[in-house]
Scaffold this active site. Structure first.
Site, PDB file in Angstrom:
ATOM      1  N   HIS A  39     -36.749   0.525  20.366  1.00  0.00           N
ATOM      2  CA  HIS A  39     -36.959   0.457  21.814  1.00  0.00           C
ATOM      3  C   HIS A  39     -36.913   1.838  22.468  1.00  0.00           C
ATOM      4  O   HIS A  39     -37.291   1.979  23.633  1.00  0.00           O
ATOM      5  CB  HIS A  39     -35.895  -0.450  22.438  1.00  0.00           C
ATOM      6  CG  HIS A  39     -36.439  -1.451  23.405  1.00  0.00           C
ATOM      7  ND1 HIS A  39     -37.791  -1.768  23.520  1.00  0.00           N
ATOM      8  CD2 HIS A  39     -35.810  -2.220  24.344  1.00  0.00           C
ATOM      9  CE1 HIS A  39     -37.950  -2.681  24.470  1.00  0.00           C
ATOM     10  NE2 HIS A  39     -36.771  -2.966  24.980  1.00  0.00           N
ATOM     11  N   ASN A  86     -34.662  -2.557  31.271  1.00  0.00           N
ATOM     12  CA  ASN A  86     -35.127  -3.598  32.193  1.00  0.00           C
ATOM     13  C   ASN A  86     -35.286  -3.140  33.635  1.00  0.00           C
ATOM     14  O   ASN A  86     -35.921  -3.824  34.434  1.00  0.00           O
ATOM     15  CB  ASN A  86     -34.176  -4.805  32.156  1.00  0.00           C
ATOM     16  CG  ASN A  86     -34.226  -5.520  30.822  1.00  0.00           C
ATOM     17  OD1 ASN A  86     -34.913  -5.108  29.894  1.00  0.00           O
ATOM     18  ND2 ASN A  86     -33.489  -6.609  30.720  1.00  0.00           N
TER      19      ASN A  86
END
Length: 207
Positions: A39, A86
């Site tokens: 990620h 996020n």
């Protein structure tokens, strides 16, 4: 006006001058536990770009670690949001508003599980593709018109494998060897995109 410009110059690294014209955001998660995870491919690619140009991404601003770099004759702000993935859009929007940068001059570099490791996919615009960092940027900017560099990190090893566990897993040493090429190519692609040669970047690096 002149005093403000002088102040900007004093706060700028040697060799960096003029107004910021591009934002280049590499996406990832802050913290030692997330280093070298799939990620964080965007962070790793941005680090490679900074290293190539001898600059550091170490200034806290816009909820990010930032650095300034000249790519050609364009001053660019390198951003590694520290908001966690996020909420990446919070950092991007804050910097966009401060420098009055249009969405078309925001280049986002991030991981993509639909691409094989080390493969790149450069796009002028597009949907979030299920990526939460991109989802946040789309939502808070209200636009999908930003160019992006997707870095392949490989799909889940099996269908029932937890997606979060997969993207937060670390690259193996062998995978990192492969990814080094991807980070080099991503940095080179960003340079082409800033110079207005996105078509060349796509034809050269899309795999």
């Amino acid at each position: 006006m002149f005093r403000m410009f002088d102040k900007l110059k004093k706060n700028s690294p040697a060799g960096v001058s003029g107004p910021v014209e591009y934002l280049i955001a590499g996406l990832g998660n802050p913290g030692v536990q997330y280093e070298c995870t799939r990620h964080n491919a965007g962070f790793l690619a941005l680090d490679r770009l900074a290293e190539k140009h001898g600059v550091k991404i170490d200034r806290l601003k816009f909820k990010s670690l930032c650095g300034d770099v000249m790519l050609g004759d364009k001053r660019c702000l390198l951003m590694k949001p520290s908001t966690y993935m996020n909420n990446s859009g919070e950092a991007v929007v804050e910097a966009m508003n401060f420098y009055k940068i249009p969405i078309e001059r925001v280049i986002v570099v991030f991981d993509d599980i639909s691409l094989e490791p080390s493969h790149l996919r450069i796009r002028r615009k597009g949907s979030d593709g299920g990526h939460n960092g991109i989802k946040s940027i789309l939502y808070l900017t209200g636009s999908d018109q930003f160019p992006r560099v997707k870095i392949g990190v490989g799909k889940k090893p099996r269908p029932d494998y937890d997606l979060a566990a997969w993207v937060l897993s670390k690259f193996t040493d062998k995978e990192l060897e492969q990814m080094n090429t991807a980070f080099d190519n991503a940095a080179a692609a960003v340079e082409l995109m800033v110079s207005g040669q996105i078509d060349q970047a796509m034809s050269r690096y899309n795999g």
